[in-house]
Design a protein around this motif. Structure first.
Motif, PDB file in Angstrom:
ATOM      1  N   LEU A   1       7.022  -8.738   6.733  1.00 43.21           N
ATOM      2  CA  LEU A   1       5.785  -8.036   5.965  1.00 43.21           C
ATOM      3  C   LEU A   1       6.279  -7.552   4.745  1.00 43.21           C
ATOM      4  O   LEU A   1       7.376  -6.948   4.651  1.00 43.21           O
ATOM      5  CB  LEU A   1       5.056  -6.957   6.855  1.00 43.21           C
ATOM      6  CG  LEU A   1       4.126  -5.892   6.248  1.00 43.21           C
ATOM      7  CD1 LEU A   1       2.612  -6.832   5.837  1.00 43.21           C
ATOM      8  CD2 LEU A   1       3.593  -4.625   7.000  1.00 43.21           C
TER       9      LEU A   1
ATOM     10  N   LEU B   1       2.744 -11.272   3.050  1.00 40.44           N
ATOM     11  CA  LEU B   1       3.803 -11.789   3.905  1.00 40.44           C
ATOM     12  C   LEU B   1       5.019 -12.374   3.176  1.00 40.44           C
ATOM     13  O   LEU B   1       4.602 -13.240   2.129  1.00 40.44           O
ATOM     14  CB  LEU B   1       3.123 -12.635   5.023  1.00 40.44           C
ATOM     15  CG  LEU B   1       2.448 -11.895   5.777  1.00 40.44           C
ATOM     16  CD1 LEU B   1       1.981 -12.759   6.953  1.00 40.44           C
ATOM     17  CD2 LEU B   1       2.448 -10.673   6.501  1.00 40.44           C
TER      18      LEU B   1
ATOM     19  N   GLY C   1       2.354  -4.338   2.918  1.00 46.47           N
ATOM     20  CA  GLY C   1       1.458  -5.500   3.116  1.00 46.47           C
ATOM     21  C   GLY C   1       0.146  -5.170   1.988  1.00 46.47           C
ATOM     22  O   GLY C   1       0.117  -4.241   1.341  1.00 46.47           O
TER      23      GLY C   1
ATOM     24  N   GLN D   1       6.067  -2.596  11.218  1.00 43.91           N
ATOM     25  CA  GLN D   1       5.491  -3.833  11.356  1.00 43.91           C
ATOM     26  C   GLN D   1       4.481  -3.993  12.431  1.00 43.91           C
ATOM     27  O   GLN D   1       3.536  -4.190  12.394  1.00 43.91           O
ATOM     28  CB  GLN D   1       6.318  -5.046  11.291  1.00 43.91           C
ATOM     29  CG  GLN D   1       7.219  -5.117   9.801  1.00 43.91           C
ATOM     30  CD  GLN D   1       7.821  -6.576   9.645  1.00 43.91           C
ATOM     31  OE1 GLN D   1       8.008  -6.894   8.549  1.00 43.91           O
ATOM     32  NE2 GLN D   1       8.103  -7.195  10.809  1.00 43.91           N
ATOM     33  N   ASN D   2       4.945  -3.649  13.884  1.00 39.86           N
ATOM     34  CA  ASN D   2       4.129  -3.552  14.795  1.00 39.86           C
ATOM     35  C   ASN D   2       2.844  -2.660  14.431  1.00 39.86           C
ATOM     36  O   ASN D   2       1.750  -3.035  14.977  1.00 39.86           O
ATOM     37  CB  ASN D   2       4.888  -2.887  15.874  1.00 39.86           C
ATOM     38  CG  ASN D   2       5.777  -4.004  16.874  1.00 39.86           C
ATOM     39  OD1 ASN D   2       5.737  -5.087  16.247  1.00 39.86           O
ATOM     40  ND2 ASN D   2       6.816  -3.693  17.263  1.00 39.86           N
TER      41      ASN D   2
ATOM     42  N   MET E   1      -0.985 -11.629  11.403  1.00 35.96           N
ATOM     43  CA  MET E   1       0.242 -11.320  10.553  1.00 35.96           C
ATOM     44  C   MET E   1       1.301 -11.908  11.461  1.00 35.96           C
ATOM     45  O   MET E   1       2.147 -12.466  10.881  1.00 35.96           O
ATOM     46  CB  MET E   1       0.533  -9.708  10.465  1.00 35.96           C
ATOM     47  CG  MET E   1       1.761  -9.528   9.757  1.00 35.96           C
ATOM     48  SD  MET E   1       2.296  -7.759   9.645  1.00 35.96           S
ATOM     49  CE  MET E   1       3.395  -7.464  10.920  1.00 35.96           C
ATOM     50  N   PHE E   2       1.580 -11.536  12.731  1.00 34.67           N
ATOM     51  CA  PHE E   2       2.996 -12.097  13.471  1.00 34.67           C
ATOM     52  C   PHE E   2       2.633 -13.294  13.750  1.00 34.67           C
ATOM     53  O   PHE E   2       3.620 -14.072  13.786  1.00 34.67           O
ATOM     54  CB  PHE E   2       2.847 -11.126  14.876  1.00 34.67           C
ATOM     55  CG  PHE E   2       3.713  -9.910  14.799  1.00 34.67           C
ATOM     56  CD1 PHE E   2       5.008  -9.783  14.126  1.00 34.67           C
ATOM     57  CD2 PHE E   2       2.961  -8.618  14.949  1.00 34.67           C
ATOM     58  CE1 PHE E   2       5.502  -8.657  13.915  1.00 34.67           C
ATOM     59  CE2 PHE E   2       3.477  -7.405  14.714  1.00 34.67           C
ATOM     60  CZ  PHE E   2       4.797  -7.390  14.119  1.00 34.67           C
TER      61      PHE E   2
ATOM     62  N   ARG F   1       1.516  -1.727  11.542  1.00 32.28           N
ATOM     63  CA  ARG F   1       0.696  -2.061  10.324  1.00 32.28           C
ATOM     64  C   ARG F   1       0.135  -3.697  10.859  1.00 32.28           C
ATOM     65  O   ARG F   1      -0.700  -3.956  10.141  1.00 32.28           O
ATOM     66  CB  ARG F   1       1.872  -2.199   9.171  1.00 32.28           C
ATOM     67  CG  ARG F   1       2.307  -0.991   8.701  1.00 32.28           C
ATOM     68  CD  ARG F   1       3.217  -1.084   7.660  1.00 32.28           C
ATOM     69  NE  ARG F   1       3.148   0.132   7.140  1.00 32.28           N
ATOM     70  CZ  ARG F   1       4.099   0.628   5.999  1.00 32.28           C
ATOM     71  NH1 ARG F   1       5.188  -0.290   5.828  1.00 32.28           N
ATOM     72  NH2 ARG F   1       4.152   1.900   5.360  1.00 32.28           N
ATOM     73  N   SER F   2       0.469  -4.309  11.841  1.00 31.46           N
ATOM     74  CA  SER F   2      -0.030  -5.656  11.978  1.00 31.46           C
ATOM     75  C   SER F   2      -1.515  -5.449  12.539  1.00 31.46           C
ATOM     76  O   SER F   2      -2.485  -6.137  12.225  1.00 31.46           O
ATOM     77  CB  SER F   2       0.661  -6.197  13.341  1.00 31.46           C
ATOM     78  OG  SER F   2       0.705  -5.409  14.495  1.00 31.46           O
TER      79      SER F   2
END
Length: 298
Positions: A247, A254, A251, A220-221, A230-231, A223-224
């Motif tokens: 995610l 969300l 993605g 996720q880090n 996102m976060f 792909r953000s």
């Protein structure tokens, strides 16, 4: 005959390529036998979906028939699509699973569900979406030397999901390509422990564990960077009362797992936060699908 296939959300945070759940948003395949070959499209999403022999549903059906040496019949298909493509909700898995289920029935049902899963995994390349699409509920797909071992962890009867679909398209290939080939020991240990906690939460239906259980360090880090806000949006959902957030697949969608009483607050917080980053989105509230792909007579 009509085959109905649910949308799916994969990974659920730490369960990269192995955890997923089915959602009550559906594509369907209507099959008319002894008709000239034709593929018609209806539903919400039609753009970019082929209507010739390159169509993924049709190619999947032909793949099964070729594997069992069954003569390819002449049929017409009507595809009703409500799962958004390239959004992380399993549209390609729905096409593959639906095609396999339909082709198997037309051939006289020679293959068991587990055999269909092995075919689906071969075609899709990873089992996290195809398993819940076929079995329903919340699933764990374990890759073994003999193929995929599916486990249904729970039906998620008391869970709902807020699904936030940004007005962005993100191909799985691009989202996978951004990931590094190696992970650190710290990341591996973190995700193993959190995936274990997440599985425990689903089996025991102890959803207060989801907030921590859905944490991730593997994908996720990275792909953000492809999904503005996102976060911040996931955090806003948790502050508004979501059990846990992640995610969805690769993605950009969300997902926030919720109880019914918090659904309006979570919806609004996610929409508002994502808009602050210049991204318009659609939020829909979905129950967990318990059945997976099903067929019925018209």
């Amino acid at each position: 005959m009509i085959v109905k296939i649910p949308a799916t959300s994969a990974n659920l945070g730490p369960g990269f390529d192995c955890l997923g759940l089915a959602l009550q948003l559906y594509n369907s395949i209507k099959i008319d036998v002894n008709r000239p070959f034709q593929i018609s499209l209806t539903g919400t999403y039609k753009e970019g979906i082929s209507t010739d022999e390159s169509n993924l549903v049709w190619r999947t059906m032909c793949y099964l028939w070729e594997q069992i040496n069954y003569p390819i019949p002449t049929i017409a298909l009507t595809l009703e699509n409500h799962i958004p493509p390239a959004r992380g909700l399993g549209s390609s898995s729905a096409a593959i699973v639906g095609g396999l289920v339909a082709a198997n029935i037309l051939a006289g049902t020679p293959l068991a569900k587990l055999e269909l899963l092995q075919m689906a995994n071969t075609l899709e390349g990873h089992p996290d979406n195809v398993t819940p699409a076929l079995y329903g509920g919340i699933t764990l797909a374990v890759s073994t030397g003999d193929g995929v071992l599916p486990r249904v962890l729970g039906q998620g009867t008391n869970l709902r999901a807020v699904v936030l679909i940004p007005n962005l398209r993100l191909k799985t290939e691009k989202a996978r390509g951004i990931l590094p080939p190696d992970v650190s020991r710290q990341e591996a240990v973190f995700n193993i422990s959190h995936a274990g906690l997440l599985i425990d939460a689903f089996i025991r239906e102890d959803y207060l564990l989801l907030k921590e259980g859905m944490r991730d360090m593997l994908h996720q880090n990275k792909r953000s960077a492809l999904i503005p806000g996102m976060f911040e949006t996931l955090k806003a959902a948790e502050q508004a009362g979501a059990y846990g957030t992640a995610l969805s697949g690769s993605g950009p969608t969300l997902i926030a797992l919720i109880q019914e009483s918090s659904q309006k607050a979570v919806c609004q917080s996610m929409l508002t936060t994502m808009k602050q980053f210049g991204v318009e989105s659609q939020a829909i509230i979905l129950d967990v699908d318990h059945c997976g792909a099903v067929s019925s007579d018209e």
